[in-house]
Structures are given as C-alpha cells and as structure tokens.
Design a protein around this motif. Sequence first.
Motif, PDB file in Angstrom:
ATOM      1  N   ASN A  92       0.541  -0.466  -0.283  1.00 26.75           N
ATOM      2  CA  ASN A  92      -0.285   0.113   0.073  1.00 26.75           C
ATOM      3  C   ASN A  92       1.263   1.141  -0.140  1.00 26.75           C
ATOM      4  OD1 ASN A  92      -2.656   0.947  -0.138  1.00 26.75           O
ATOM      5  ND2 ASN A  92      -3.270   0.273   1.878  1.00 26.75           N
ATOM      6  N   LEU A  93       0.107   1.673  -0.285  1.00 30.54           N
ATOM      7  CA  LEU A  93       0.995   3.655   0.074  1.00 30.54           C
ATOM      8  C   LEU A  93       1.903   3.720   1.210  1.00 30.54           C
ATOM      9  CD1 LEU A  93       0.706   6.574  -1.664  1.00 30.54           C
ATOM     10  CD2 LEU A  93      -0.271   7.167   0.537  1.00 30.54           C
ATOM     11  N   GLY A  94       3.467   3.853   0.610  1.00 28.27           N
ATOM     12  CA  GLY A  94       4.527   3.694   1.433  1.00 28.27           C
ATOM     13  C   GLY A  94       3.950   5.090   2.980  1.00 28.27           C
ATOM     14  N   THR A  95       3.747   5.921   2.223  1.00 26.88           N
ATOM     15  CA  THR A  95       3.551   7.109   3.354  1.00 26.88           C
ATOM     16  C   THR A  95       3.053   6.902   4.571  1.00 26.88           C
ATOM     17  OG1 THR A  95       1.650   8.852   2.082  1.00 26.88           O
ATOM     18  CG2 THR A  95       4.473   9.039   1.435  1.00 26.88           C
ATOM     19  N   THR A  96       2.254   5.839   4.811  1.00 24.55           N
ATOM     20  CA  THR A  96       1.488   5.942   6.240  1.00 24.55           C
ATOM     21  C   THR A  96       2.471   4.872   6.812  1.00 24.55           C
ATOM     22  OG1 THR A  96       1.093   2.547   5.181  1.00 24.55           O
ATOM     23  CG2 THR A  96      -0.739   5.123   4.234  1.00 24.55           C
ATOM     24  N   THR A  97       1.780   4.881   8.336  1.00 27.82           N
ATOM     25  CA  THR A  97       2.298   4.237   9.258  1.00 27.82           C
ATOM     26  C   THR A  97       2.564   3.053   8.655  1.00 27.82           C
ATOM     27  OG1 THR A  97       0.795   4.902  10.560  1.00 27.82           O
ATOM     28  CG2 THR A  97       1.977   6.347  11.147  1.00 27.82           C
ATOM     29  N   GLN A  98       1.276   2.460   8.695  1.00 22.08           N
ATOM     30  CA  GLN A  98       0.350   1.244   8.770  1.00 22.08           C
ATOM     31  C   GLN A  98       1.756   0.737   7.960  1.00 22.08           C
ATOM     32  OE1 GLN A  98      -3.064  -0.036   7.824  1.00 22.08           O
ATOM     33  NE2 GLN A  98      -3.034  -0.986   6.023  1.00 22.08           N
ATOM     34  N   SER A  99       2.004   1.008   6.681  1.00 24.06           N
ATOM     35  CA  SER A  99       3.180   0.744   6.062  1.00 24.06           C
ATOM     36  C   SER A  99       4.386   0.774   6.292  1.00 24.06           C
ATOM     37  CB  SER A  99       3.222   0.633   4.118  1.00 24.06           C
ATOM     38  OG  SER A  99       4.034   1.156   2.942  1.00 24.06           O
TER      39      SER A  99
END
Length: 354
Positions: A49-56
Amino acid sequence: MTGGVFEQETNKGNTMKKNAAIVAMLIAGLATPAFAQTLPATEITVVGNLGTTTQSRVLEAPFWTTKVTELSGGSVKARFRPMNELGLKGPEMFGMVTDGVMNIATGQLGHHSGHDPINDGSDLAGMSSNYDEFEAASTAFFPILAEYYRTKLGLHLLALQSYQSQVVYCRVPVENLADIKGKRVRTSGASQSDFIAYLGGAPVNMPFGEVQQALEQGVIDCAITSTVGGYTSRWYEGSKFVYDLPVNFGAGATVANAAWWDALDPAVQAFLTKEVGALSAEMWAQNRREDREGIACNGAGPCSIGEPAMQTIVTPTEADLALQKEAFEKGVLPGWLNRCGEVCSDAYEKLSAR
C-alpha cells in the motif's frame, strides 16, 4: 557447615536450572529451522500500500523485507515495494496481480470499486458507525469477496484490513450531520458521494493533494479523509472543525494471483496464510489506536506526532447516528446495488444474514 551444604545444594540447583534453560533455548532455536526445512525455497514479488502511511512503514514493509524471511528460516524471501515508489495510483494494482505482474499486493478496496463495485460491500458509507461494526462486517464479507475474486478475477484473497475512520473536515461550522446540507464536500468514491448527496451536500471529486489549498481558499467547504491523514497533510490550515463520525473506514485487502498461489507448496500456503493473517491483525490494532490519536491531534491533544491542531471536534448525537443509518439505507445502499446488480444483491443478503 550447614550453610556450606545449603550453598552447595543451591549452586547445584542453580546449575541444573541453567542447563535446563540452555537446553530449552536450544530446542526453541532449532524449532524454527526444523519447521523451515519443510518449506521449499520461495521468492515472492509483493507490492504494498501507500508507503507514506505508518501502516506500511511500521508493519507492512518490515514484514515483507525482513520478518517473513526470519519466520521461515530463510526459505521464503520477498521483493517488496510500496505502490507509490512504482508510480502506481491504486486502481490498477489488483488487475496487475491478475495478470501475474506481481504475486501479491495490498491495496484499498475503494480504489477497485469502479470496475468491481462489490469491493465496496464491507465498507459502504454510513454502514458502520464504529470499528466493532466494521470489523464484524469485514469478517462476514470475507468469504463472499473471496469467492468473487476466485471466480471472476483470478485472485486469492489472503486478508482484509482496516484503515483509520474517514471523517469530515470543514472550514465552516458543522454542529451535526444535517449541517452537511448545502456544503461542497470533497469525497473519495461513489459510496461517499451517495452519502453526501443524500444529506443534501454537493460531492466534489478532487485529488488528495489539492484538498488543503481548496479548503483554505474556500473552493470547498468540507472534505473526507482519515483521522491521521488529514492531520499529517495539514488540512487544519484550511479546516477548523472535525466531525467525529466515521463515514467509512478505507477497507484494504491483500490478494495473490490465484494460479501462482495454487502452484505453491501447501506448506508455503499455510505459512503465508498464517503470517499474513497475523500481520492483518496487527494492522487492525494499530489503526484502532491511531484513529483516536488522529482525533486528539486534530483537537487539543495529546499528540505524539506533532503539535495539536486545536480544531473543534464535533461529537455525533443519537439523532446523527439515526440520520447516518437513514442515509445508508435510502441513499448509499440503493446506489451501490444499482451500480453492481445481482452479484451485490446476493452479497448483501448474505451479509445481512450474519
């Protein structure tokens, strides 16, 4: 004399305990390689997923780049990149998995609802007013979506994930859900648009990167995104109010190319199913935590990721929850069924029977 004997016995006992502990550690250390030896060497191409998210950054990337190899004793290795590093926008990802461009991908279901509206089924706007309801809907929807992916798209569904709740940020006062009437609201996806339209608002399609400036300049009155996403994107520079009622939750999914998956050794299938499931559970827990911190950061704090934005946080009333349900039943659900047809009618019947 007695003390000396006691000391000797104690030392002897301690030595035995230490030896037992060492043996236990050795057994534990051998356990993973012994299991891993049953796994054939497997290389996986994964797009996240979007690499800027903390989840990623905190969970997904470390899992694929390091943890999956460690857990398999070196047998399973992944080449991982987040979607944005590859220049992908989102809606094309699952089709690329179907075509075998990558083996596994994680993406937002809303990105894929334009081509396959069934993807909205567990996360329709207004359907769930809290995480418990959303998680129950996701659990019930899993086998429905898994069957559709298998038969229609050539995908194997590994896991469904949450994201933070999608809430409304406004530059003008909003005291209740009915106050959306007459306001221009940036939405993401058909489901959110149907929800806002039913409330009498005007849905606006706008790229995420343009929202903060549009709020600041008064081009739009409100916009919907996640509790943390709006804060980290500095939407508070244009908005002054956050309405703390989830419109929906930004559901995500991890899928594999079905033909590739079916060709894997059953032991590798079991390993990946277990570990990706555990990763998904971590994502659910993290997003529940971050969801509330996002609200705190947008308000008066406390906020561990920056200074509190000091926006006014509007708490929904029972009347708002009733209107949310009405908007879902009379606006969102009919629109979804109209876009999707019989396959979604059948899916919703199964979902409602849970």
